[in-house]
Motif scaffolding. Structure first.
Motif, PDB file in Angstrom:
ATOM      1  N   SER A  40      52.911  -1.330  47.500  1.00 41.09           N
ATOM      2  CA  SER A  40      53.814  -0.188  47.655  1.00 41.09           C
ATOM      3  C   SER A  40      54.963  -0.241  46.667  1.00 41.09           C
ATOM      4  O   SER A  40      55.466   0.787  46.223  1.00 41.09           O
ATOM      5  CB  SER A  40      54.360  -0.135  49.088  1.00 41.09           C
ATOM      6  N   GLU A  41      55.392  -1.471  46.303  1.00 41.57           N
ATOM      7  CA  GLU A  41      56.481  -1.606  45.334  1.00 41.57           C
ATOM      8  C   GLU A  41      56.050  -1.160  43.947  1.00 41.57           C
ATOM      9  O   GLU A  41      56.888  -0.935  43.074  1.00 41.57           O
ATOM     10  CB  GLU A  41      56.972  -3.056  45.313  1.00 41.57           C
ATOM     11  N   TYR A  68      48.842   0.458  54.364  1.00 38.31           N
ATOM     12  CA  TYR A  68      50.089   0.106  53.691  1.00 38.31           C
ATOM     13  C   TYR A  68      50.083  -1.373  53.349  1.00 38.31           C
ATOM     14  O   TYR A  68      49.685  -2.215  54.148  1.00 38.31           O
ATOM     15  CB  TYR A  68      51.281   0.426  54.587  1.00 38.31           C
ATOM     16  N   ARG A 125      55.194   4.201  52.719  1.00 33.87           N
ATOM     17  CA  ARG A 125      55.104   4.228  54.189  1.00 33.87           C
ATOM     18  C   ARG A 125      54.955   5.655  54.688  1.00 33.87           C
ATOM     19  O   ARG A 125      54.137   5.932  55.578  1.00 33.87           O
ATOM     20  CB  ARG A 125      56.350   3.582  54.813  1.00 33.87           C
ATOM     21  N   GLN A 132      52.890  -4.067  51.316  1.00 30.99           N
ATOM     22  CA  GLN A 132      54.231  -4.096  50.722  1.00 30.99           C
ATOM     23  C   GLN A 132      54.201  -4.343  49.219  1.00 30.99           C
ATOM     24  O   GLN A 132      54.879  -3.640  48.460  1.00 30.99           O
ATOM     25  CB  GLN A 132      55.081  -5.164  51.400  1.00 30.99           C
ATOM     26  N   ARG A 176      58.632   1.527  48.564  1.00 29.07           N
ATOM     27  CA  ARG A 176      58.074   1.125  49.858  1.00 29.07           C
ATOM     28  C   ARG A 176      58.214   2.237  50.883  1.00 29.07           C
ATOM     29  O   ARG A 176      57.264   2.550  51.618  1.00 29.07           O
ATOM     30  CB  ARG A 176      58.760  -0.152  50.369  1.00 29.07           C
ATOM     31  N   ARG A 199      62.637  -0.691  47.372  1.00 26.04           N
ATOM     32  CA  ARG A 199      62.758  -0.068  48.707  1.00 26.04           C
ATOM     33  C   ARG A 199      62.371   1.401  48.659  1.00 26.04           C
ATOM     34  O   ARG A 199      61.739   1.918  49.594  1.00 26.04           O
ATOM     35  CB  ARG A 199      64.182  -0.226  49.241  1.00 26.04           C
TER      36      ARG A 199
END
Length: 250
Positions: free
Chosen positions: A210-211, A205, A118, A207, A114, A111
């Protein structure tokens, strides 16, 4: 204290509840003394009987004897076997807690990445919007010129055949940027049918990415990511340098 159980009540679940209750106590805890156990009885198909059904009511007192264990506990009569059984369950329960905590920590880390990605993508989009408001078509034309030049240099080609559309080895059509008001579009070809709504031509973006701590380029082709994006980024940086727009888009 009150402990609520969910699901089928088994010996293992009762043991875990006891262990969890024990773990929740303070340093002066020495043990549990007495208590009441209320169990909801269900029949075939999971239908629950009434708590007040006479044939399902049972009141019993289980005396505590510090020297003996009741052999009703899963048929384990020997004290040593029962203690070992409890220790095994407690050990497994502690391992399960550790695994859950580890998973929670991993999810929290994901999180964090992420959210950071973002924010980074949002800053890039704000920056590009601020530049576009200031320079308008001049910015878009500069980027399109860079796309055309890079396309001529890298000569991206299709790597597979799609009947009725293209053959392996055919050169890919030149992408281009277009805007409608402040909405930016990335066209993958000259037909006007295959396009993406974007906030910045540099990245988007994703997910999964992004992790792992990074943003991804728009999915045009490998040459787009390898050659076009770096050149466009250089152009955008040059516009930032000559304007009063900072990289946070403020």
């Amino acid at each position: 204290m009150r402990v609520k159980l969910e699901g089928e009540v088994t010996f293992e679940l009762l043991a875990q509840a006891l262990i969890a209750a024990k773990a929740a106590q303070g340093p002066d805890f020495s043990g549990f003394i007495g208590g009441s156990l209320y169990i909801n009885v269900s029949g075939k198909g999971g239908k629950r009987y009434s708590d007040h059904s006479p044939e399902q009511s049972l009141v019993m007192t289980v005396p505590f004897n510090k020297n003996e264990y009741n052999p009703l506990v899963m048929g384990l009569a020997a004290r040593q076997d029962i203690e070992e059984y409890y220790l095994d369950i407690e050990s497994q329960f502690i391992c399960d807690i550790a695994e859950r905590e580890k998973e929670k920590a991993r999810q929290a880390e994901d999180r964090k990445f992420r959210d950071a990605m973002r924010r980074k993508q949002h800053r890039r989009e704000l920056t590009f919007l601020a530049l576009f408001k200031k320079y308008g078509n001049d910015l878009i034309e500069s980027l399109n010129a860079a796309i055309r030049e890079t396309w001529q240099e890298s000569c991206p080609a299709y790597t597979s055949n799609i009947q009725g559309r293209h053959t392996k080895g055919d050169l890919r059509p030149v992408p281009y940027l277009e805007h409608d008001g402040y909405q930016l579009y990335l066209h993958r070809d000259q037909t006007g049918k295959h396009y993406l709504k974007i906030g910045t031509p540099i990245s988007k973006y994703n997910q999964e990415a992004s992790e792992k701590g990074y943003l991804v380029p728009h999915g045009v082709c490998p040459e787009w990511a390898a050659f076009v994006v770096p050149r466009m980024n250089s152009i955008i940086e040059s516009y930032i340098a000559k304007s009063k727009v900072n990289p946070d888009g403020i």
